[in-house]
Design a protein around this motif. Structure first.
Motif, mmCIF file in Angstrom:
data_model
loop_
_atom_site.group_PDB
_atom_site.id
_atom_site.type_symbol
_atom_site.label_atom_id
_atom_site.label_comp_id
_atom_site.label_asym_id
_atom_site.label_seq_id
_atom_site.Cartn_x
_atom_site.Cartn_y
_atom_site.Cartn_z
ATOM 1 N N TYR A 92 -30.205 -28.007 -37.252
ATOM 2 C CA TYR A 92 -28.797 -27.653 -37.402
ATOM 3 C C TYR A 92 -28.485 -26.457 -36.516
ATOM 4 O O TYR A 92 -29.211 -25.475 -36.507
ATOM 5 C CB TYR A 92 -28.484 -27.292 -38.854
ATOM 6 C CG TYR A 92 -28.721 -28.438 -39.824
ATOM 7 C CD1 TYR A 92 -27.680 -29.232 -40.257
ATOM 8 C CD2 TYR A 92 -30.010 -28.729 -40.279
ATOM 9 C CE1 TYR A 92 -27.889 -30.291 -41.128
ATOM 10 C CE2 TYR A 92 -30.235 -29.786 -41.147
ATOM 11 C CZ TYR A 92 -29.169 -30.556 -41.574
ATOM 12 O OH TYR A 92 -29.396 -31.603 -42.425
ATOM 13 N N THR A 93 -27.389 -26.555 -35.775
ATOM 14 C CA THR A 93 -26.860 -25.373 -35.101
ATOM 15 C C THR A 93 -25.503 -25.086 -35.710
ATOM 16 O O THR A 93 -24.627 -25.944 -35.714
ATOM 17 C CB THR A 93 -26.696 -25.585 -33.577
ATOM 18 O OG1 THR A 93 -25.969 -26.795 -33.355
ATOM 19 C CG2 THR A 93 -28.032 -25.652 -32.884
ATOM 20 N N PRO A 94 -25.298 -23.892 -36.256
ATOM 21 C CA PRO A 94 -24.045 -23.601 -36.936
ATOM 22 C C PRO A 94 -22.884 -23.445 -35.958
ATOM 23 O O PRO A 94 -22.909 -22.589 -35.080
ATOM 24 C CB PRO A 94 -24.334 -22.271 -37.648
ATOM 25 C CG PRO A 94 -25.428 -21.645 -36.852
ATOM 26 C CD PRO A 94 -26.241 -22.764 -36.287
ATOM 27 N N ALA A 95 -21.876 -24.304 -36.092
ATOM 28 C CA ALA A 95 -20.672 -24.155 -35.276
ATOM 29 C C ALA A 95 -19.887 -22.917 -35.709
ATOM 30 O O ALA A 95 -19.208 -22.285 -34.915
ATOM 31 C CB ALA A 95 -19.805 -25.400 -35.405
ATOM 32 N N ARG A 96 -20.005 -22.584 -36.984
ATOM 33 C CA ARG A 96 -19.425 -21.355 -37.527
ATOM 34 C C ARG A 96 -20.261 -20.980 -38.743
ATOM 35 O O ARG A 96 -20.974 -21.809 -39.294
ATOM 36 C CB ARG A 96 -17.965 -21.571 -37.928
ATOM 37 C CG ARG A 96 -17.777 -22.584 -39.049
ATOM 38 C CD ARG A 96 -16.306 -22.845 -39.335
ATOM 39 N NE ARG A 96 -16.138 -23.720 -40.495
ATOM 40 C CZ ARG A 96 -16.274 -25.028 -40.485
ATOM 41 N NH1 ARG A 96 -16.596 -25.634 -39.339
ATOM 42 N NH2 ARG A 96 -16.102 -25.741 -41.573
ATOM 43 N N PHE A 155 -32.373 -15.110 -46.027
ATOM 44 C CA PHE A 155 -31.829 -15.118 -47.389
ATOM 45 C C PHE A 155 -30.688 -14.122 -47.595
ATOM 46 O O PHE A 155 -30.254 -13.929 -48.726
ATOM 47 C CB PHE A 155 -32.928 -14.852 -48.441
ATOM 48 C CG PHE A 155 -34.073 -15.809 -48.381
ATOM 49 C CD1 PHE A 155 -33.977 -17.070 -48.947
ATOM 50 C CD2 PHE A 155 -35.265 -15.458 -47.761
ATOM 51 C CE1 PHE A 155 -35.042 -17.958 -48.902
ATOM 52 C CE2 PHE A 155 -36.337 -16.333 -47.705
ATOM 53 C CZ PHE A 155 -36.218 -17.589 -48.280
ATOM 54 N N ARG A 156 -30.187 -13.515 -46.541
ATOM 55 C CA ARG A 156 -29.119 -12.521 -46.680
ATOM 56 C C ARG A 156 -27.787 -13.089 -46.205
ATOM 57 O O ARG A 156 -27.740 -13.882 -45.277
ATOM 58 C CB ARG A 156 -29.442 -11.275 -45.865
ATOM 59 C CG ARG A 156 -30.648 -10.494 -46.346
ATOM 60 C CD ARG A 156 -30.902 -9.288 -45.462
ATOM 61 N NE ARG A 156 -29.727 -8.433 -45.387
ATOM 62 C CZ ARG A 156 -29.509 -7.565 -44.403
ATOM 63 N NH1 ARG A 156 -30.373 -7.461 -43.408
ATOM 64 N NH2 ARG A 156 -28.424 -6.833 -44.402
ATOM 65 N N LYS A 157 -26.717 -12.663 -46.823
ATOM 66 C CA LYS A 157 -25.361 -13.034 -46.406
ATOM 67 C C LYS A 157 -24.869 -11.978 -45.424
ATOM 68 O O LYS A 157 -24.487 -10.880 -45.819
ATOM 69 C CB LYS A 157 -24.417 -13.135 -47.596
ATOM 70 C CG LYS A 157 -23.047 -13.732 -47.264
ATOM 71 C CD LYS A 157 -22.215 -13.897 -48.538
ATOM 72 C CE LYS A 157 -20.933 -14.669 -48.244
ATOM 73 N NZ LYS A 157 -20.013 -13.933 -47.358
ATOM 74 N N LEU A 161 -23.188 -12.293 -38.558
ATOM 75 C CA LEU A 161 -24.344 -12.881 -37.881
ATOM 76 C C LEU A 161 -23.860 -13.913 -36.866
ATOM 77 O O LEU A 161 -23.041 -14.774 -37.185
ATOM 78 C CB LEU A 161 -25.263 -13.550 -38.901
ATOM 79 C CG LEU A 161 -26.529 -14.231 -38.366
ATOM 80 C CD1 LEU A 161 -27.486 -13.195 -37.797
ATOM 81 C CD2 LEU A 161 -27.210 -15.026 -39.477
ATOM 82 N N SER A 162 -24.354 -13.841 -35.654
ATOM 83 C CA SER A 162 -23.930 -14.796 -34.626
ATOM 84 C C SER A 162 -24.629 -16.131 -34.830
ATOM 85 O O SER A 162 -25.766 -16.175 -35.325
ATOM 86 C CB SER A 162 -24.244 -14.259 -33.237
ATOM 87 O OG SER A 162 -25.642 -14.336 -32.980
ATOM 88 N N PRO A 163 -23.972 -17.249 -34.459
ATOM 89 C CA PRO A 163 -24.650 -18.550 -34.529
ATOM 90 C C PRO A 163 -25.962 -18.573 -33.752
ATOM 91 O O PRO A 163 -26.906 -19.254 -34.153
ATOM 92 C CB PRO A 163 -23.621 -19.511 -33.929
ATOM 93 C CG PRO A 163 -22.303 -18.870 -34.216
ATOM 94 C CD PRO A 163 -22.561 -17.387 -34.053
#
Length: 282
Positions: A92-96, A155-157, A161-163
């Motif tokens: 998975y690569t996060p788009a956002r 495990f941190r919010k 954080l950049s994709p």
């Protein structure tokens, strides 16, 4: 009917599909784990064409939905009490940035989802490993992007954080998981590896914004085909153990050979910490 059975996550396209076809051609029966029934059926038909003599099955699960992972794992173990190879391929690569239970979604799916799946399939893997074809093999897709990963972010919010760094963290976690799985299953008929497939030309990452998306876009013409990118996973799944090397259990592979790693967070302590931190999700 094949000589061994391999399960591949994210097997409906790209690297996963290429890996499934290559293993079918090597007389493996295939179990495909996909996110939708339609994609599963299409992949099943596609892989079957590669070798009509083997069995190709599929199950549905979303690695970001642990209930669906557990349900699929239960169905798989009931039907396949012995499993020779597990390839944790889905990426998975996060788009956002999105979060599941306060954890960045791509990390949740790529690491936690695969961790839960693997632990629920360990009985089938150990059963196969005790047989004539043993040991069973678990292959986790990492990437050279592990270099930018930091365990302190796991495990941190982190809202900003950049994709790019989210992806790097995923890949570091995949590598550490493979390392600790080898230790956890030592002497139990299971071996574990992580893999860098190279820069592969697929749709993976095509919609990613920012710097990482530009890298995927600009590097496209220079990237490997999925078939080329799948070669190391296929090697680790099918080669004789003497060709892989018993001392390389837990190791990181690229171009079908073990490679040194270069990240201060890659050590036994961090790998054990990640395992302990993830175990409550199982």
């Amino acid at each position: 009917m094949g000589t061994k059975t391999a399960l591949i996550t994210g097997a409906n396209s790209g690297l996963g599909l290429a890996t499934a076809k290559a293993l079918a051609q090597r007389s493996f029966d295939l179990v495909l784990l996909c996110r939708s029934d339609q994609k599963g059926r299409e992949a099943q038909a596609d892989v079957q064409k590669a070798n009509p003599a083997v069995t190709v099955d599929y199950f549905i699960a979303d690695l970001a939905d642990l209930d669906s992972v557990r349900e699929a794992a239960g169905q798989i173990t009931a039907k396949y009490p012995q499993l020779d190879v597990l390839i944790n391929n889905a990426g998975y690569t996060p788009a956002r940035l999105e979060f599941v239970d306060g954890i960045e979604k791509s990390f949740y799916a790529s690491h936690i989802g695969h961790f839960v799946l693997t632990n629920h399939l360990l009985g089938s893997l150990k059963a196969a490993g005790a047989g004539a074809n043993g040991p069973a093999r678990v292959i986790s897709l990492s990437s050279a992007a592990y270099l930018g990963g930091r365990a302190a972010r796991f495990f941190r919010k982190i809202d900003d954080l950049s994709p790019t760094f989210a992806y790097c963290d995923d890949k570091l976690a995949n590598l550490l998981f493979a390392r600790e799985l080898a230790r956890q299953t030592a002497g139990q008929g299971v071996v574990s590896y992580s893999v860098h497939p190279g820069a592969v030309r697929t749709r993976f990452g095509a919609d990613t914004p920012g710097f990482l998306g530009k890298v995927f876009s600009l590097a496209g013409p220079l990237m490997r085909t999925p078939e080329k990118g799948a070669q190391t996973s296929v090697f680790l799944a099918s080669a004789p153990m003497k060709s892989i090397g018993e001392r390389n259990n837990g190791g990181y592979f690229a171009d079908s050979a073990p490679k040194n790693t270069h990240n201060r967070d890659i050590n036994d302590e961090k790998a054990a910490w990640l395992w302990e931190k993830t175990m409550p999700f199982v």
